[in-house]
Design an enzyme around this catalytic site. Structure first.
Site, PDB file in Angstrom:
ATOM      1  N   GLU A 164      11.423   0.918   9.671  1.00 43.71           N
ATOM      2  CA  GLU A 164      12.217   2.135   9.870  1.00 43.71           C
ATOM      3  C   GLU A 164      11.325   3.365   9.754  1.00 43.71           C
ATOM      4  OE1 GLU A 164      16.352   0.431   7.892  1.00 43.71           O
ATOM      5  OE2 GLU A 164      15.354   2.093   6.911  1.00 43.71           O
ATOM      6  N   LYS A 222       9.848   6.597   8.228  1.00 41.03           N
ATOM      7  CA  LYS A 222       9.769   7.231   6.909  1.00 41.03           C
ATOM      8  C   LYS A 222       9.856   8.729   7.179  1.00 41.03           C
ATOM      9  CE  LYS A 222       7.269   7.726   2.628  1.00 41.03           C
ATOM     10  NZ  LYS A 222       7.851   9.038   2.436  1.00 41.03           N
ATOM     11  N   ARG A 237      15.521  13.217  -0.071  1.00 37.40           N
ATOM     12  CA  ARG A 237      16.473  12.138  -0.330  1.00 37.40           C
ATOM     13  C   ARG A 237      17.835  12.729  -0.687  1.00 37.40           C
ATOM     14  NH1 ARG A 237      14.157   7.062  -2.084  1.00 37.40           N
ATOM     15  NH2 ARG A 237      15.733   5.472  -1.714  1.00 37.40           N
ATOM     16  N   ARG A 281      17.320  13.060  -5.309  1.00 38.64           N
ATOM     17  CA  ARG A 281      16.644  11.965  -6.005  1.00 38.64           C
ATOM     18  C   ARG A 281      16.557  12.223  -7.511  1.00 38.64           C
ATOM     19  NH1 ARG A 281      10.494  10.160  -4.437  1.00 38.64           N
ATOM     20  NH2 ARG A 281       9.863   9.874  -6.583  1.00 38.64           N
ATOM     21  N   GLU A 313      18.185  10.383   4.085  1.00 34.52           N
ATOM     22  CA  GLU A 313      17.173  11.440   4.049  1.00 34.52           C
ATOM     23  C   GLU A 313      17.666  12.581   4.939  1.00 34.52           C
ATOM     24  OE1 GLU A 313      12.831  12.215   2.929  1.00 34.52           O
ATOM     25  OE2 GLU A 313      14.187  10.619   2.375  1.00 34.52           O
ATOM     26  N   PHE A 342      19.975   5.263   5.620  1.00 34.54           N
ATOM     27  CA  PHE A 342      19.222   3.999   5.722  1.00 34.54           C
ATOM     28  C   PHE A 342      19.675   2.904   4.761  1.00 34.54           C
ATOM     29  CE2 PHE A 342      16.629   7.121   3.367  1.00 34.54           C
ATOM     30  CZ  PHE A 342      16.593   6.516   2.112  1.00 34.54           C
ATOM     31  N   ARG A 379      10.639   1.114  -8.502  1.00 32.65           N
ATOM     32  CA  ARG A 379       9.671   1.101  -7.402  1.00 32.65           C
ATOM     33  C   ARG A 379       9.430  -0.364  -7.075  1.00 32.65           C
ATOM     34  NH1 ARG A 379       7.068   5.028  -5.129  1.00 32.65           N
ATOM     35  NH2 ARG A 379       7.392   6.577  -6.748  1.00 32.65           N
ATOM     36  N   LYS A 423       5.948   1.520   1.992  1.00 32.05           N
ATOM     37  CA  LYS A 423       5.797   2.676   2.879  1.00 32.05           C
ATOM     38  C   LYS A 423       4.371   2.751   3.406  1.00 32.05           C
ATOM     39  CE  LYS A 423       5.292   5.726  -1.155  1.00 32.05           C
ATOM     40  NZ  LYS A 423       5.839   6.832  -1.891  1.00 32.05           N
TER      41      LYS A 423
END
Length: 395
Positions: free
Chosen positions: A213, A215, A220, A235, A265, A306, A382, A388
């Site tokens: 996808e 980035k 966010r 975020r 996003e 997303f 994470r 990414k």
């Protein structure tokens, strides 16, 4: 449970927007008032030591006047006074705040003064993290059971509230922890990606096929809808609903469902050329609390959705990404420059993924995300199943 918040250097759960909001200047005045030491001396000491907490500890030790109103400090009293601070407004606020802080400091032992001041300025410096608290609960109530650690973490992820989790965990009932669920309208931490440098490396880590996808170069936005009420959180769990009235409208119009939490996003674009803009160009939309209408005309945003964490009464956190992405693509009416599902391909081909990556860069985005199709959504973590790849300039 409230003690958990103090351990994290706070007075409320993380999702609560109330902040103590005390300046160093006010803290210095309060230390001066409580210890009888003049502010000049406190400032000098602060420059030498670099920690107002330790300054307070030192001068409390040398307290000039033995005050008569000294009491034993309790956590209840500390929280009671500290929780009054964000509520104070209007005339005489500074003096009232000063009174609440001084009352605590005059009763404090030197070490209590140190941590009280550090709590006030939001810098506890004891290195306690959520993981420390999780493992401590697991050790204290479940004999360090691996399964218990996992359940405690899941409960913290869903509730964003170590106090509530502590109250349940101390009863030693794992089953009760499992009952903690996501609440629409209560901010939740976003899942974060790890970095890789190349598509090849990404495929190697995730397996094939996987989702690729864009980035996005935006910010966010977690979107909550509960019947008619829509809330938008960043975020860092800040509520920015008022700054984006048009986004609230888009969500009502272009997303089907009675209740949901979406991960997205917001990306800025030029209203004439429709070219995407960098985050820096639109960042003021988060910060500005006024002139909203003018800003939304000058700096329009497109919402790229997303992921979906919750849908019509059911948490989607444990569902595989391939199922979640299908749901969100089904419920969104794709409306470019307003609200769309994220640009995505599902492929096993490195060449196709590379082509897609080039397209993302041409569209002024940061690169691509690679996602394992079977992976769950892990709030605030994470994770290795979402990677990414940013554009890297080779000089």
């Amino acid at each position: 449970g409230d003690i958990m918040y103090l351990l994290m250097g706070d007075i409320y759960p993380e999702y609560n927007e109330k902040r103590i909001g005390i300046s160093n200047q006010l803290v210095i005045k309060a230390i001066s008032k409580a210890t009888g030491i003049e502010t000049k001396k406190i400032i000098h000491e602060w420059r030498v030591i670099g920690d107002l907490g330790r300054v307070a500890e030192k001068f409390t030790l040398h307290k000039k006047q033995a005050t008569l109103q000294s009491h034993v400090l309790t956590t209840e009293k500390v929280l009671e006074n500290l929780r009054k601070l964000p509520e104070l407004e209007g005339k005489g606020t500074v003096n009232k705040k000063m009174g609440l802080i001084t009352e605590l400091l005059t009763s404090a032992e030197p070490i209590e003064a140190k941590y009280l001041i550090r709590t006030l300025i939001g810098d506890l410096r004891i290195g306690i993290q959520e993981s420390t608290i999780r493992e401590s609960m697991s050790g204290a109530f479940f004999d360090r059971d691996k399964q218990a650690s996992k359940k405690i973490q899941e409960a913290i992820d869903k509730s964003n509230d170590v106090g509530i989790v502590f109250e349940i965990a101390r009863k030693g009932k794992l089953k009760e922890l499992e009952k903690i669920s996501l609440e629409v309208g209560k901010p939740i931490k976003a899942m974060l990606a790890q970095k890789v440098v190349t598509i090849k490396e990404g495929f190697k880590a995730l397996g094939k096929p996987c989702a690729v996808e864009y980035k996005y170069d935006g910010f966010r936005l977690l979107i909550h809808k509960n019947s008619d009420k829509i809330s938008l959180f960043t975020r860092s769990l800040e509520n920015v609903t008022n700054q984006f009235p048009e986004v609230v409208g888009y969500v009502q119009k272009y997303v089907k469902g009675n209740s949901f939490i979406l991960d997205s996003e917001a990306v800025g674009f030029d209203k004439k050329t429709k070219e995407y803009k960098s985050f820096q160009k639109i960042s003021q939309r988060i910060r500005r609390k006024y002139n909203i209408e003018k800003l939304q005309k000058e700096l329009p945003v497109e919402i790229n959705v997303f992921d979906i964490l919750y849908y019509n009464g059911k948490s989607q956190l444990d569902e595989a990404f391939e199922k979640r992405t299908k749901i969100l693509r089904k419920i969104i009416t794709k409306t470019p420059y307003k609200l769309i599902p994220s640009k995505q391909i599902i492929t096993s081909s490195e060449a196709k993924a590379q082509e897609f990556y080039k397209k993302a860069l041409e569209d002024n985005q940061e690169g691509v995300m690679l996602k394992n199709l079977k992976a769950e959504y892990k709030p605030g973590r994470r994770v290795g199943h979402m990677l990414k790849i940013n554009y890297i300039k080779y000089f």
